[in-house]
Write a protein that holds these residues in place. Structure first.
Motif, mmCIF file in Angstrom:
data_model
loop_
_atom_site.group_PDB
_atom_site.id
_atom_site.type_symbol
_atom_site.label_atom_id
_atom_site.label_comp_id
_atom_site.label_asym_id
_atom_site.label_seq_id
_atom_site.Cartn_x
_atom_site.Cartn_y
_atom_site.Cartn_z
ATOM 1 N N SER A 103 33.023 3.263 -29.668
ATOM 2 C CA SER A 103 34.170 4.045 -29.187
ATOM 3 C C SER A 103 35.296 4.032 -30.205
ATOM 4 N N GLY A 104 35.482 2.863 -30.865
ATOM 5 C CA GLY A 104 36.509 2.761 -31.907
ATOM 6 C C GLY A 104 36.205 3.731 -33.036
ATOM 7 N N ALA A 105 34.926 3.761 -33.427
ATOM 8 C CA ALA A 105 34.510 4.681 -34.492
ATOM 9 C C ALA A 105 34.678 6.122 -34.008
ATOM 10 N N GLY A 106 34.331 6.367 -32.724
ATOM 11 C CA GLY A 106 34.437 7.714 -32.151
ATOM 12 C C GLY A 106 35.877 8.202 -32.150
ATOM 13 N N LEU A 107 36.802 7.300 -31.765
ATOM 14 C CA LEU A 107 38.224 7.659 -31.756
ATOM 15 C C LEU A 107 38.688 7.993 -33.181
ATOM 16 N N ALA A 108 38.225 7.167 -34.139
ATOM 17 C CA ALA A 108 38.620 7.400 -35.530
ATOM 18 C C ALA A 108 38.095 8.753 -36.019
ATOM 19 N N VAL A 109 36.855 9.100 -35.629
ATOM 20 C CA VAL A 109 36.283 10.389 -36.046
ATOM 21 C C VAL A 109 37.070 11.534 -35.406
ATOM 22 N N THR A 110 37.444 11.353 -34.138
ATOM 23 C CA THR A 110 38.226 12.378 -33.447
ATOM 24 C C THR A 110 39.568 12.594 -34.154
ATOM 25 N N LEU A 111 40.232 11.470 -34.452
ATOM 26 C CA LEU A 111 41.513 11.532 -35.163
ATOM 27 C C LEU A 111 41.353 12.240 -36.507
ATOM 28 N N CYS A 112 40.286 11.825 -37.184
ATOM 29 C CA CYS A 112 39.967 12.363 -38.499
ATOM 30 C C CYS A 112 39.817 13.888 -38.435
ATOM 31 N N THR A 113 39.085 14.340 -37.405
ATOM 32 C CA THR A 113 38.859 15.778 -37.263
ATOM 33 C C THR A 113 40.165 16.487 -36.900
#
Lengths: 338, 254
Positions: A103-113
């Motif tokens: 989820s941490g990685a998912g949040l970071a990817v979302t932020l990134c996008t």
């Protein structure tokens, strides 16, 4: 005694051979099966005449090959990441998806996008940072508060919920982000491109290779903090290195395929039941079986209801959950007291 | 020799050990006794460089332990902590990890390491359990496996924190005999002990810790005669000179 040692080594060799064969078979199935089946003849022709000259060649090069490779590296990465996190936290219920690392990685990817960065090294890096932040948070809080194994899992569940909520909020405010779609949440490989695959795959391969050289350290860490220190290990540094490497694996996998769950939990458990907990066997076998498992599930996900495709996460849960319960019930003795 | 000189250790403003001095020579067996929370485990950890010391110094074979790396200490002193975990591996694999401090990255055990581990298994009578998973052994056997691992570590000193806890009396005595044999073979052994008759019966010297200070550091006979045990523990320890064993005098205690 020597005979039992020999038979144990022979058994290990057989398990490794099975792992390699299974991985090879799953790769072949992954490449040849799909809504448009590819024959060996078509693939051979593409190799001789060029990939862009035939439809089969294009499907092979631009669709099946990256997708199959992505499923293999992603599955291997999550399974190894799960095995390492379980070892470091001394908690066999832990896995990247359960304690919130994915989820941490998912949040970071979302932020990134949301910030306009799509794919490539930067996205993998963001995902890694997100995963690492969560895994360190869990590890430090578990040690600082002397949290029990159950509490660590509950902290992870809370982290999962919080991080998911933040990701959803970002998608609400920036609908164009779209990465937190259902597909991303369940995990799937249909959007894999070489641009996304290569950086993640290289990082995953390097990280797994590095981890294979650190298997004795991982074993010693399971003796507990003080005994590991007594054997000369700087436990704080080693624990951080292991969590960093496992976050790297989980982060890369999430940046590739979204929040693929379950594999980081069931593959290490299955491998332990078959081959024991010795890290020098556990880590490479998790890479082999994790890769094969996710690749087979992905192939099933796009062939069972072809031409429709369902997210791989659904297939993994449908087949993985009963299989997981089966191996827990049928597990051999000797591992039952953990 | 491990030489602890005027050691002071504390956590924050709380002082745990104050002006502690004692020594452990090779070939000697020292038992560290004291009531709960008096700093026995802290003393062992300080010697091993696991916690910072506030004052004094610890010399290991003449070198200041504060200046030794964790690896260098682990090649000189083996440590068996209290409340050990039960790793999911075979006895043979665990004992082989005793060679861990002797290797550098990437640590791969050599044929020589395997021979040393096999000898340690032989010495502790565990050879036939080499392929047995540790979780399926009894508490006494597991403790023995940890001892075997410390033997494979090939150190001059072994520090043990409550090694006899959770063992039945047969295994306690067997373990103490093993430790005595190890010290007779030239190793310096220091063990935190709660069972006083066992500690007094097998040790060369007793270090009595009370409220973070060394109340007495002397031979078991002299410590027993000093009556300090009664003052600190509230029980009388007596020596049966005919049968040569120590025992609690329940009458005096009750």
């Amino acid at each position: 005694m020597k005979n039992s040692q020999k038979s144990s080594r022979g058994k290990t060799k057989i398990i490794f051979a099975v792992g390699f064969v299974l991985l090879a078979v799953s790769a072949v199935l992954g490449i040849t099966l799909g809504s448009t089946p590819l024959s060996f003849e078509e693939i051979k022709t593409a190799f001789i005449e060029g990939f862009d000259t035939t439809a089969g060649g294009k499907i092979f090069l631009y669709v099946r090959l990256p997708r199959t490779l992505a499923a293999i590296v992603c599955g291997g990465a999550l399974a190894v990441s799960g095995a390492v996190i379980q070892g470091v936290l001394a908690n066999k219920l832990a896995s990247p998806s359960i304690i919130g690392v994915n989820s941490g990685a998912g949040l970071a990817v979302t932020l990134c996008t949301a910030l306009g960065v799509y794919g490539g090294w930067k996205q993998s890096l963001f995902a890694f940072l997100g995963a690492f932040a969560v895994v360190m948070l869990i590890s430090v809080s578990a040690r600082k508060w002397g949290a029990s194994r159950g509490t660590v899992i509950l902290i992870g569940v809370a982290a999962n919920s919080l991080l998911g909520a933040i990701s959803d909020a970002i998608v609400t405010f920036f609908p164009e982000v779209g990465v937190m779609s259902n597909d991303f949440k369940i995990g799937e490989f249909s959007a894999v491109t070489y641009e996304k695959l290569l950086p993640a795959a290289i990082l995953i391969m390097v990280t797994i290779t590095l981890l294979i050289t650190l298997t004795n350290e991982l074993d010693v860490l399971t003796f507990g903090e003080d005994n590991a220190k007594g054997l000369g290990m700087n436990t704080a540094v080693m624990r951080t290195i292991f969590l960093l490497l496992s976050a790297m694996l989980a982060g890369c996998a999430v940046s590739l395929a979204g929040l693929v769950s379950f594999v980081g939990l069931i593959v290490p458990h299955a491998v332990r039941r078959i081959a024991g907990s010795k890290s020098s066997r556990l880590i490479p076998l998790c890479a082999l079986f994790g890769g094969a498992f996710v690749c087979l599930c992905d192939t099933a996900a796009r062939t069972f209801f072809a031409p429709y495709e369902i997210p791989v996460g659904i297939i993994m849960s449908v087949f993985g959950a009963p299989f997981f319960v089966f191996i827990l019930i049928k597990g051999k003795g000797g591992h039952s007291r953990d | 020799m491990i030489d602890v000189r005027n050691l002071g250790v504390g956590y924050g403003k709380t002082s745990v050990l104050c002006d502690v001095s004692l020594s452990l020579e090779k070939g000697k067996f020292v038992s560290i006794i004291g009531t709960n929370g008096t700093g026995k485990s802290t003393l062992l950890k300080a010697i091993l460089g696991m916690i910072e010391i506030n004052s004094g110094e610890i010399l290991v074979d003449g070198a200041k332990s504060a200046e030794l790396s964790r690896g260098e200490i682990a090649r000189k002193i083996a440590y068996l902590a209290q409340g050990k975990s039960v790793p999911d591996m075979t006895v043979g694999q665990m004992v082989l990890h005793g060679r861990f401090p002797h290797l550098s990255y990437p640590r791969r055990y050599s044929e020589n390491d395997r021979k040393i581990a096999a000898a340690a298994l032989e010495q502790t009578g565990l050879s036939e359990y080499k392929e047995t998973p540790l979780p399926s052994l009894s508490g006494g056997m597991r403790q023995n496996a940890y001892i075997a691992m410390s033997l494979a570590q090939q150190t001059d000193y072994v520090l043990l924190d409550e090694p006899t806890s959770y063992l039945d009396i047969t295994h306690q005595i067997r373990l103490m005999k093993t430790l005595r044999e190890l010290s007779d073979s030239g190793k310096g052994i220091a063990a935190v002990m709660h069972d006083l008759p066992l500690a007094f019966g097998f040790s060369d010297k007793i270090a009595v810790l009370n409220e973070g200070k060394i109340a007495l550091f002397d031979t078991p006979e002299n410590v027993c005669e000093s009556k300090i045990i009664g003052k600190i523990f509230g029980v009388e320890l007596k020596y049966n000179s005919t049968e040569k064993y120590y025992f609690y005098d329940m009458k005096a205690t009750l």
